[in-house]
Write a protein that holds these residues in place. Sequence first.
Motif, PDB file in Angstrom:
ATOM      1  N   ALA A 145       8.354 -19.388  13.874  1.00 35.01           N
ATOM      2  CA  ALA A 145       9.323 -19.936  14.825  1.00 35.01           C
ATOM      3  C   ALA A 145       9.007 -19.409  16.224  1.00 35.01           C
ATOM      4  CB  ALA A 145      10.743 -19.543  14.425  1.00 35.01           C
ATOM      5  N   TYR A 146       9.345 -20.196  17.219  1.00 40.81           N
ATOM      6  CA  TYR A 146       9.108 -19.756  18.601  1.00 40.81           C
ATOM      7  C   TYR A 146      10.324 -20.083  19.459  1.00 40.81           C
ATOM      8  CZ  TYR A 146       8.819 -24.559  20.070  1.00 40.81           C
ATOM      9  OH  TYR A 146       9.159 -25.862  20.330  1.00 40.81           O
ATOM     10  N   SER A 147      10.471 -19.334  20.525  1.00 37.45           N
ATOM     11  CA  SER A 147      11.363 -19.729  21.616  1.00 37.45           C
ATOM     12  C   SER A 147      10.542 -19.700  22.889  1.00 37.45           C
ATOM     13  CB  SER A 147      12.581 -18.805  21.717  1.00 37.45           C
ATOM     14  OG  SER A 147      12.199 -17.455  21.840  1.00 37.45           O
ATOM     15  N   VAL A 181      13.044 -24.501  21.581  1.00 38.68           N
ATOM     16  CA  VAL A 181      12.829 -23.694  20.379  1.00 38.68           C
ATOM     17  C   VAL A 181      12.307 -24.612  19.285  1.00 38.68           C
ATOM     18  CG1 VAL A 181      14.689 -22.070  20.963  1.00 38.68           C
ATOM     19  CG2 VAL A 181      15.155 -23.969  19.392  1.00 38.68           C
ATOM     20  N   GLY A 182      11.649 -24.021  18.303  1.00 40.34           N
ATOM     21  CA  GLY A 182      11.110 -24.818  17.206  1.00 40.34           C
ATOM     22  C   GLY A 182      10.174 -23.988  16.364  1.00 40.34           C
ATOM     23  N   ARG A 183       9.193 -24.667  15.790  1.00 36.62           N
ATOM     24  CA  ARG A 183       8.352 -23.996  14.798  1.00 36.62           C
ATOM     25  C   ARG A 183       6.920 -24.513  14.887  1.00 36.62           C
ATOM     26  NH1 ARG A 183       8.563 -20.956  10.275  1.00 36.62           N
ATOM     27  NH2 ARG A 183      10.748 -20.499  10.669  1.00 36.62           N
ATOM     28  N   TYR A 196      20.665 -27.843  14.160  1.00 36.47           N
ATOM     29  CA  TYR A 196      19.475 -27.151  13.673  1.00 36.47           C
ATOM     30  C   TYR A 196      19.555 -25.704  14.123  1.00 36.47           C
ATOM     31  CZ  TYR A 196      17.329 -31.823  13.207  1.00 36.47           C
ATOM     32  OH  TYR A 196      17.038 -33.113  12.876  1.00 36.47           O
ATOM     33  N   PHE A 221      19.307 -19.642  17.871  1.00 34.37           N
ATOM     34  CA  PHE A 221      19.546 -20.792  18.737  1.00 34.37           C
ATOM     35  C   PHE A 221      20.011 -21.963  17.882  1.00 34.37           C
ATOM     36  CE2 PHE A 221      16.268 -18.099  20.504  1.00 34.37           C
ATOM     37  CZ  PHE A 221      16.704 -17.901  21.805  1.00 34.37           C
ATOM     38  N   ASP A 227      12.974 -28.334  17.956  1.00 30.05           N
ATOM     39  CA  ASP A 227      14.389 -28.608  17.679  1.00 30.05           C
ATOM     40  C   ASP A 227      15.062 -29.232  18.895  1.00 30.05           C
ATOM     41  OD1 ASP A 227      13.863 -27.295  15.329  1.00 30.05           O
ATOM     42  OD2 ASP A 227      15.317 -25.691  15.626  1.00 30.05           O
ATOM     43  N   THR A 228      14.527 -28.917  20.053  1.00 27.05           N
ATOM     44  CA  THR A 228      15.155 -29.272  21.314  1.00 27.05           C
ATOM     45  C   THR A 228      14.644 -30.616  21.784  1.00 27.05           C
ATOM     46  OG1 THR A 228      15.020 -26.914  21.835  1.00 27.05           O
ATOM     47  CG2 THR A 228      15.646 -28.392  23.637  1.00 27.05           C
ATOM     48  N   GLY A 288      20.323 -33.252  21.245  1.00 28.78           N
ATOM     49  CA  GLY A 288      19.029 -32.721  21.636  1.00 28.78           C
ATOM     50  C   GLY A 288      19.080 -31.474  22.479  1.00 28.78           C
ATOM     51  N   GLU A 289      20.275 -30.978  22.727  1.00 29.18           N
ATOM     52  CA  GLU A 289      20.382 -29.766  23.537  1.00 29.18           C
ATOM     53  C   GLU A 289      20.378 -28.518  22.659  1.00 29.18           C
ATOM     54  OE1 GLU A 289      23.735 -30.031  26.118  1.00 29.18           O
ATOM     55  OE2 GLU A 289      22.957 -31.850  27.062  1.00 29.18           O
ATOM     56  N   THR A 290      19.768 -27.464  23.172  1.00 29.00           N
ATOM     57  CA  THR A 290      19.724 -26.192  22.465  1.00 29.00           C
ATOM     58  C   THR A 290      20.539 -25.171  23.234  1.00 29.00           C
ATOM     59  OG1 THR A 290      17.513 -26.654  21.612  1.00 29.00           O
ATOM     60  CG2 THR A 290      18.208 -24.369  21.605  1.00 29.00           C
ATOM     61  N   SER A 305      20.530 -26.202  17.939  1.00 27.64           N
ATOM     62  CA  SER A 305      20.281 -27.465  18.631  1.00 27.64           C
ATOM     63  C   SER A 305      21.176 -28.525  17.997  1.00 27.64           C
ATOM     64  CB  SER A 305      18.818 -27.877  18.481  1.00 27.64           C
ATOM     65  OG  SER A 305      17.975 -26.870  18.995  1.00 27.64           O
ATOM     66  N   CYS A 314      17.556 -22.061  14.723  1.00 25.03           N
ATOM     67  CA  CYS A 314      16.234 -21.465  14.923  1.00 25.03           C
ATOM     68  C   CYS A 314      16.412 -19.967  15.134  1.00 25.03           C
ATOM     69  CB  CYS A 314      15.505 -22.104  16.116  1.00 25.03           C
ATOM     70  SG  CYS A 314      13.834 -21.457  16.347  1.00 25.03           S
ATOM     71  N   HIS A 315      15.957 -19.186  14.149  1.00 23.71           N
ATOM     72  CA  HIS A 315      16.032 -17.728  14.206  1.00 23.71           C
ATOM     73  C   HIS A 315      14.722 -17.166  14.751  1.00 23.71           C
ATOM     74  CE1 HIS A 315      19.224 -18.373  11.203  1.00 23.71           C
ATOM     75  NE2 HIS A 315      19.620 -17.153  11.416  1.00 23.71           N
ATOM     76  N   ILE A 316      14.818 -16.349  15.769  1.00 22.95           N
ATOM     77  CA  ILE A 316      13.657 -15.587  16.233  1.00 22.95           C
ATOM     78  C   ILE A 316      13.954 -14.120  15.937  1.00 22.95           C
ATOM     79  CG2 ILE A 316      12.106 -15.047  18.139  1.00 22.95           C
ATOM     80  CD1 ILE A 316      12.147 -18.007  17.570  1.00 22.95           C
TER      81      ILE A 316
END
Lengths: 162, 162, 162
Positions: free
Chosen positions: B109-111, B126-128, A87, A113, B150-151, A119-121, A115, A89-91
């Motif tokens: 999106a967030y970190s 990270v995720g949304r 997965y 990021f 995501d994590t 389950g690790e990012t 993932s 994830c753009h910030i």
Amino acid sequence: MTGTPRGVSPEMHLEVTMLFEEYGRLLDADSLEEWTTLFVPDCRYEIMSRENIEQNLPLSLMLCDSRDMLDDRVYSLREANVFNIHYDCHIIGPVRVTPQGDGWTATAAYSLFQSIQAGETRLFSVGRYHAELRRVDTVLRIVRMRVVVDTGAILTLLATPI
Amino acid sequence: MTGTPRGVSPEMHLEVTMLFEEYGRLLDADSLEEWTTLFVPDCRYEIMSRENIEQNLPLSLMLCDSRDMLDDRVYSLREANVFNIHYDCHIIGPVRVTPQGDGWTATAAYSLFQSIQAGETRLFSVGRYHAELRRVDTVLRIVRMRVVVDTGAILTLLATPI
Amino acid sequence: MTGTPRGVSPEMHLEVTMLFEEYGRLLDADSLEEWTTLFVPDCRYEIMSRENIEQNLPLSLMLCDSRDMLDDRVYSLREANVFNIHYDCHIIGPVRVTPQGDGWTATAAYSLFQSIQAGETRLFSVGRYHAELRRVDTVLRIVRMRVVVDTGAILTLLATPI
């Protein structure tokens, strides 16, 4: 050049920011086919390392110089290539928009990021987008996107667009 | 759907962005009691893993289906639970706002980084964010917040809200 | 205090956001001499750890209480100090702007990544900017910038501004 760039209204700034938002969101959702529709047919998409640029080695890590080529790239990701499922994830940070000719240039820093299924990012890449934008009919599109990556080490793992 | 979503002015977009900003800032400041005031009484707050959603396993990693339950959760964090003391730092990307019925949906999106007392910072998640918002009197409030992470790996450590 | 702070228009919010954008972009480009021009002559720039602030130990990790001192610091980075060459990448979150007297306060969370020549990127620091801004002639300038860092451990490596 501090402050609001001349000629860029909050409406225009918001429109460009939403294009960047959509760019990142579609990549994160693995909607690659929809992502390519953000580009004009005669677009150019390239990923370069900052180190190469500063050493005048204009070697692209990924280069597509038309929308067709971008579509091909996405097709081959779907059909042929083998790469780690992940997965994204753009910030994306604040976007600077500048009028240029009959279009705009826009730049923003990003962190990306990834993932994995365990389950690790991990931090995959940081860098900066440099875009040239043009309005086509009523819609803002990407004419050229140069992604300059600070992170050189992991680019051997580069499969999906940044 | 590129560009400024229809009907969302820069003023409205700014107001929603400031709600997300406040959401992250209050969590980072450990002002959890103030953070819950951003929600309506009949709110729903849940954290789900992206992997579960894509596998149609709608298991929540955290679920509060009212403001009272959210307050209880915060109270128990203050009074009962033992977890590692840390500083949160939320970095939130551009917010997409869409009118929906008599309210709005918003996503970003967030970190999330956590720093421990020894001074080290790690990427926590990270995720949304997927939010439903409604104006109550003159103030924008959160009706529903679904955090899709995501994590997956570190969620056994999940104590404070994301 | 949810929502658009009273008196801050989208135009004003954009102008402040662009000042933060420029702040991060100039640091990332190693344009330190240009970065100092964002400050007024009688500025104050300081980096403090969050842990110290919460323990009422107002020890600065970096402190310059005038623009001249900031310029000296940059000069010494160029001429005298030895530190690891790296690329910075600042990702700055949404900015909260509040009118204050004849100026504004502004705050935003940041994450700062550093990439070294071997091509690896690491998370260097996360934290929050607290700025006081004033318009000088027509241009928005930084009167005071306090950087509160969550990440204490790596600050022995602090050389360039955050």
